[in-house]
Design an enzyme around this catalytic site. Structure first.
Site, PDB file in Angstrom:
ATOM      1  N   HIS A  78       0.844  -1.195   0.000  1.00 39.06           N
ATOM      2  CA  HIS A  78       0.000   0.000   0.000  1.00 39.06           C
ATOM      3  C   HIS A  78       0.880   1.247   0.000  1.00 39.06           C
ATOM      4  CE1 HIS A  78      -3.774  -2.209   1.698  1.00 39.06           C
ATOM      5  NE2 HIS A  78      -3.304  -2.751   0.590  1.00 39.06           N
ATOM      6  N   GLU A  80       0.963   4.013   1.801  1.00 35.43           N
ATOM      7  CA  GLU A  80       1.511   4.484   3.071  1.00 35.43           C
ATOM      8  C   GLU A  80       2.631   3.576   3.557  1.00 35.43           C
ATOM      9  OE1 GLU A  80      -1.505   3.384   2.276  1.00 35.43           O
ATOM     10  OE2 GLU A  80      -2.721   3.033   4.051  1.00 35.43           O
ATOM     11  N   CYS A 106      -6.010   1.144   5.529  1.00 34.69           N
ATOM     12  CA  CYS A 106      -6.646  -0.088   5.993  1.00 34.69           C
ATOM     13  C   CYS A 106      -6.187  -0.355   7.429  1.00 34.69           C
ATOM     14  CB  CYS A 106      -6.266  -1.250   5.075  1.00 34.69           C
ATOM     15  SG  CYS A 106      -4.537  -1.770   5.198  1.00 34.69           S
ATOM     16  N   CYS A 109      -2.313  -1.168   7.634  1.00 35.47           N
ATOM     17  CA  CYS A 109      -1.441  -0.009   7.446  1.00 35.47           C
ATOM     18  C   CYS A 109      -1.575   0.981   8.598  1.00 35.47           C
ATOM     19  CB  CYS A 109      -1.727   0.677   6.119  1.00 35.47           C
ATOM     20  SG  CYS A 109      -1.094  -0.262   4.702  1.00 35.47           S
TER      21      CYS A 109
END
Length: 150
Positions: A78, A80, A106, A109
């Site tokens: 992802h 981040e 999410c 993360c």
């Protein structure tokens, strides 16, 4: 004590920069090869961009994020996570930083965001599962949504 929602020169400047960083995150998301969703991240500390990221496969893998059925491959990182990992490869750190995201994190993360020491999250679009945001708010992060950074 001033109300944080008051229009002051400081708040106007903060809003202006928040929107600019979100526009940068939007541009960064366009670098992703993912077809289902393109996500961008910018980490800012002490008025300086210290990392950026977008969702995609790890270095050395093919760029395609989806399998033949259109499902996201399990190893896609992802945005981040990629930005936080970029900081980890430097002498800098994200403690006290602000994370700008095109989509809220999410739940997995959100743990990385908290452990990285990020203190503020600004995002545009809410992810389908709010548990990541709820976790960060419970942990004391300042969380703000700016849906339209134009």
């Amino acid at each position: 004590m001033q109300n944080s929602n008051e229009t002051t020169p400081e708040n106007a400047k903060k809003d202006r920069y928040d929107k600019a960083y979100l526009r940068l995150a939007t541009e960064w998301a366009k670098l992703s090869h993912c077809k289902r969703k393109q996500v961008g991240a910018i980490i800012v500390k002490d008025s300086t961009i210290i990392a950026d990221g977008f969702n995609g496969t790890p270095t050395g893998f093919e760029n395609s994020c989806e399998d033949e059925e259109g499902n996201t491959k399990w190893y896609v990182l992802h945005a981040e996570a990629n930005a936080i990992l970029k900081v980890a490869r430097t002498t800098n750190n994200a403690y006290g930083a602000t994370l700008y995201l095109t989509h809220s994190p999410c739940k997995d993360c959100s743990k990385l965001v908290l452990q990285a020491g990020i203190k503020r999250l600004v995002y545009m679009e809410a992810y389908k599962d709010r548990s990541g945001l709820d976790f960060l708010e419970k942990a004391g992060l300042k969380v703000e949504q700016i849906a339209d950074p134009t």
